[in-house]
Design an enzyme around this catalytic site. Structure first.
Site, PDB file in Angstrom:
ATOM      1  N   GLU A  66       8.572  -6.876   2.481  1.00  0.00           N
ATOM      2  CA  GLU A  66       7.764  -8.056   2.771  1.00  0.00           C
ATOM      3  C   GLU A  66       7.502  -8.841   1.493  1.00  0.00           C
ATOM      4  O   GLU A  66       7.178  -8.267   0.455  1.00  0.00           O
ATOM      5  CB  GLU A  66       6.428  -7.655   3.400  1.00  0.00           C
ATOM      6  N   ASP A  87      -5.693 -14.762  10.312  1.00  0.00           N
ATOM      7  CA  ASP A  87      -7.056 -14.833   9.771  1.00  0.00           C
ATOM      8  C   ASP A  87      -7.490 -16.272   9.583  1.00  0.00           C
ATOM      9  O   ASP A  87      -6.680 -17.151   9.267  1.00  0.00           O
ATOM     10  CB  ASP A  87      -7.121 -14.106   8.419  1.00  0.00           C
ATOM     11  N   PHE A 128      -8.067  -4.439  -1.210  1.00  0.00           N
ATOM     12  CA  PHE A 128      -7.291  -4.699   0.002  1.00  0.00           C
ATOM     13  C   PHE A 128      -7.638  -3.675   1.076  1.00  0.00           C
ATOM     14  O   PHE A 128      -7.843  -4.006   2.249  1.00  0.00           O
ATOM     15  CB  PHE A 128      -5.806  -4.653  -0.352  1.00  0.00           C
TER      16      PHE A 128
END
Length: 288
Positions: free
Chosen positions: A9, A101, A210
């Site tokens: 990613e 989000d 995180f």
């Protein structure tokens, strides 16, 4: 050991320097022949254009299958499906469908004319009939879920809506994933369709923050080890050992796929792949 399927990613760059960093990361990791790579979407769709540019550029220049993140936030159904059609015209057939989000944080608020949830988004994309749809999954209860049962029920709804696979949030211990996979299988979800998400810990303080934000539990022994490693200036060695051991434990437990959250920093992901016996198809020196 059979070579696992791997994927990476990336996130879209917001500056010239970040563009060089992304490209360096892509060039360093592409030779490992990932099954696909994905590009994230900023909160509230703030990187919508940048994501599209990164997805199409990576696809054209490397030949890799690129999955574009797509969310429900601050867009109408028509706008979201139009973005999906744009990807299809560009030859992009893989999407990671997420609720998303809100910009600045806070509770999710759907537009009156928008998709109200990831399930609705998946249904909309599935109706188009031209995409391989991946979704997110939480091996530790989603911060907004009442309990794990609700968490798994929601994931099952995503598959029923048309998702083909799910990529989990990162976690620190293999048993966390195995418990989740077993619970999903008990609920009628094929465990092979769930891909563990791996976060190589390039920066411990960033990883800790995180984890706290997404509900990932940090085992006390791991926190203690990384705190000591930072003090003793041996973070890189510990990070490689921790990530390699986690991946090895997952593979020993029957996992066939690993998805690495690179954060556009290739070194630890590259070194972990090599520690697992996954070698690049061409010399990294030739593409760096």
């Amino acid at each position: 050991m059979t070579r696992p399927n791997i994927s990476f990613e990336f996130f879209p760059p917001k500056s010239l320097a970040a563009s060089f960093r992304l490209w360096d990361t892509v060039q360093a990791l592409a030779p490992f022949d990932p099954g696909f790579v994905s590009v994230t979407y900023g909160a509230g769709g703030t990187t919508r254009k940048l994501t599209h540019e990164a997805v199409t550029t990576i696809g054209k220049t490397t030949g890799l299958d690129v999955a574009a993140h797509l969310t429900c936030v601050e867009a109408s159904r028509a706008e979201t499906l139009a973005i999906a059609r744009t990807y299809a015209k560009a030859g992009v057939r893989d999407l990671v469908a997420l609720r998303g989000d809100m910009p600045g944080g806070g509770a999710f608020e759907a537009r009156d004319d928008g998709f109200a949830s990831s399930v609705e988004l998946i249904e909309g994309l599935s109706g188009a009939g031209e995409f391989n749809i991946r979704v997110g999954a939480y091996p530790e209860t989603h911060p907004e879920s009442v309990d794990m049962a609700q968490n798994i029920s929601w994931l099952k709804r995503k598959f029923e809506a048309g998702a083909t696979s799910a990529i989990t949030q990162f976690f620190f211990e293999a048993d966390t994933f195995f418990r989740f996979r077993d619970a999903c299988q008990a609920a009628g979800i094929d465990g092979d369709r769930i891909i563990p998400g791996i976060l190589p810990i390039e920066n411990w303080q960033g990883a800790r923050k995180f984890a706290q934000g997404c509900g990932t539990i940090i085992p006390a022994d791991i926190a203690h080890a990384f705190d000591n490693a930072a003090r003793d200036d041996c973070h890189e060695l510990l990070a490689l050992a921790q990530c390699s051991e986690l991946c090895s434990d997952l593979l020993d437990g029957g996992v066939n796929d690993l998805h690495f959250y690179t954060l556009n920093t290739p070194n630890l992901t590259r070194d972990t792949c090599r520690a697992l016996g996954i070698e690049p198809h061409v010399s990294l020196q030739n593409v760096a």
